[in-house]
Design an enzyme around this catalytic site. Structure first.
Site, short mmCIF file in Angstrom:
data_model
loop_
_atom_site.label_atom_id
_atom_site.label_comp_id
_atom_site.label_asym_id
_atom_site.label_seq_id
_atom_site.Cartn_x
_atom_site.Cartn_y
_atom_site.Cartn_z
N SER A 10 0.83 -1.20 0.00
CA SER A 10 0.00 0.00 0.00
C SER A 10 0.87 1.25 0.00
CB SER A 10 -0.89 0.01 1.24
OG SER A 10 -1.45 1.30 1.39
N HIS A 35 -1.15 -1.04 -4.32
CA HIS A 35 -2.46 -0.77 -3.72
C HIS A 35 -2.54 0.72 -3.41
CE1 HIS A 35 -6.11 -1.78 -1.44
NE2 HIS A 35 -5.70 -0.93 -0.53
N ASP A 37 -4.78 3.76 -1.88
CA ASP A 37 -5.89 4.06 -0.97
C ASP A 37 -6.42 5.46 -1.19
OD1 ASP A 37 -6.14 1.67 0.70
OD2 ASP A 37 -4.07 2.10 1.26
N MET A 39 -9.11 8.24 -0.07
CA MET A 39 -9.96 8.60 1.07
C MET A 39 -10.50 10.02 0.88
SD MET A 39 -7.65 7.11 4.15
CE MET A 39 -6.78 5.53 4.01
N HIS A 68 -8.42 1.43 -4.20
CA HIS A 68 -9.38 1.16 -3.13
C HIS A 68 -10.07 2.46 -2.75
CE1 HIS A 68 -9.75 -0.25 1.39
NE2 HIS A 68 -10.92 -0.13 0.80
N MET A 70 -12.23 4.55 -0.64
CA MET A 70 -12.89 4.69 0.66
C MET A 70 -13.57 6.05 0.67
SD MET A 70 -9.84 3.01 2.90
CE MET A 70 -8.67 3.30 1.57
N MET A 139 -11.85 -5.94 4.69
CA MET A 139 -11.06 -5.05 5.56
C MET A 139 -10.77 -5.77 6.87
SD MET A 139 -10.37 -2.26 3.96
CE MET A 139 -9.46 -1.60 5.36
N PHE A 145 -6.59 4.51 8.12
CA PHE A 145 -5.19 4.73 8.48
C PHE A 145 -4.37 3.46 8.32
CE2 PHE A 145 -8.00 7.43 10.92
CZ PHE A 145 -7.48 8.69 10.66
N GLY A 147 -1.01 1.14 9.60
CA GLY A 147 -0.36 0.86 10.88
C GLY A 147 -1.25 0.36 12.00
N ASP A 178 -6.96 -6.58 3.66
CA ASP A 178 -6.32 -5.27 3.76
C ASP A 178 -6.37 -4.74 5.19
OD1 ASP A 178 -5.37 -2.71 3.37
OD2 ASP A 178 -7.05 -2.04 2.12
N GLY A 180 -3.21 -4.35 8.56
CA GLY A 180 -2.48 -5.08 9.60
C GLY A 180 -1.84 -6.37 9.14
N GLY A 200 0.87 -2.28 4.06
CA GLY A 200 1.50 -0.96 4.03
C GLY A 200 2.70 -0.97 4.95
N SER A 201 2.45 -0.77 6.25
CA SER A 201 3.55 -0.70 7.21
C SER A 201 4.31 -2.03 7.30
CB SER A 201 3.04 -0.26 8.58
OG SER A 201 1.90 -1.01 8.94
#
Ligand code: DX5
Ligand code: ZN
Length: 219
Positions: A10, A35, A37, A39, A68, A70, A139, A145, A147, A178, A180, A200-201
């Site tokens: 991400s 990916h 995101d 928003m 994606h 959102m 999800m 967010f 992380g 998607d 964590g 992502g993280s």
């Protein structure tokens, strides 16, 4: 779906000042998709990437862009993201009254259509559109967010989705997860039936992206 697993880092965790550099690093590290995101500050309490940024990203990568959305009323923005070069375009079931119409519209534009579910949203909400989608994004955090921690109940939800699809004889829809996703849990998530892993993280905040992606694919 198939045995082939897709890693989709991400860009939310990228260095936005050096987006091109990070995209190149992800390509070299073995990323399968990017990916992206989007928003709107309404559907989720955060604001990110608009169509001009996607269009710019497409000029520096050949990787499929998994967008994606959102955002509220995603139908208003579908054409703009198709025009900007989305390869997969995913909308949230909670964000529209006319999910079927939007999915048909996305496919009509020659782009893969996806539907996403927030953690609290039951699988039954997409039961009537299973043949209208190419991808289902589950999800595993509350969107907004990067992380955050993976919500454990997602494992059970993925298993039930996998079962629901196979009972209906549907084997050409990708299951994406998607939020964590990291080295510690990707093996269990894969066993539960996911095909596409957004991280992502779990990738971009780590030291060696290539090692992390290789290890994710192994697990
Ligand atoms: C969350 C986004 C995710 C996010 C994942 O709203 O949809 O794609 O970037 O970030 P991590 O992997 O850090 O949870
Ligand atoms: Zn996302």
């Amino acid at each position: 779906m198939s045995d082939y697993k897709t890693i989709a880092p991400s860009l939310l965790s990228a260095d936005f000042v050096n987006l091109e550099r990070d995209i190149k690093r992800l390509e070299e590290a073995g990323a399968d998709w990017l990916h992206i995101d989007v928003m709107d500050g309404h559907f989720v309490p955060n604001l990110t990437i608009g169509p001009p940024v996607l269009k710019a990203i497409k000029t520096v990568t050949t990787l499929p862009c998994d967008v994606h959305l959102m955002i509220e009323n995603p139908g208003r923005w579908v054409d703009a993201y198709c025009d900007a070069g989305a390869d997969y375009l995913t909308v949230h079931v909670e964000a529209t009254r006319h999910l079927h119409r939007i999915l048909q519209h996305i496919r009509g534009r020659g782009i893969k259509a996806g539907v996403s579910l927030n953690p609290h949203t039951p699988l039954s909400s997409i039961e009537e559109v299973l043949s209208d989608v190419d991808l289902i994004l589950i999800m595993s955090v509350n969107p907004g967010f990067g992380g955050q921690s993976f919500i454990p109940n997602t494992i059970n939800k993925l298993k039930r989705l996998k079962k629901m699809l196979s009972e209906k004889g549907i084997n050409d829809v990708k299951i994406e997860v998607d939020g964590g996703v990291k080295l510690e849990n990707i093996g269990e998530i894969a066993k539960a039936g996911a095909d596409v892993f957004v991280s992502g993280s779990g990738i971009l905040k780590q030291e060696n992206w290539k090692e992390v992606i290789a290890e994710m694919k192994r697990l």
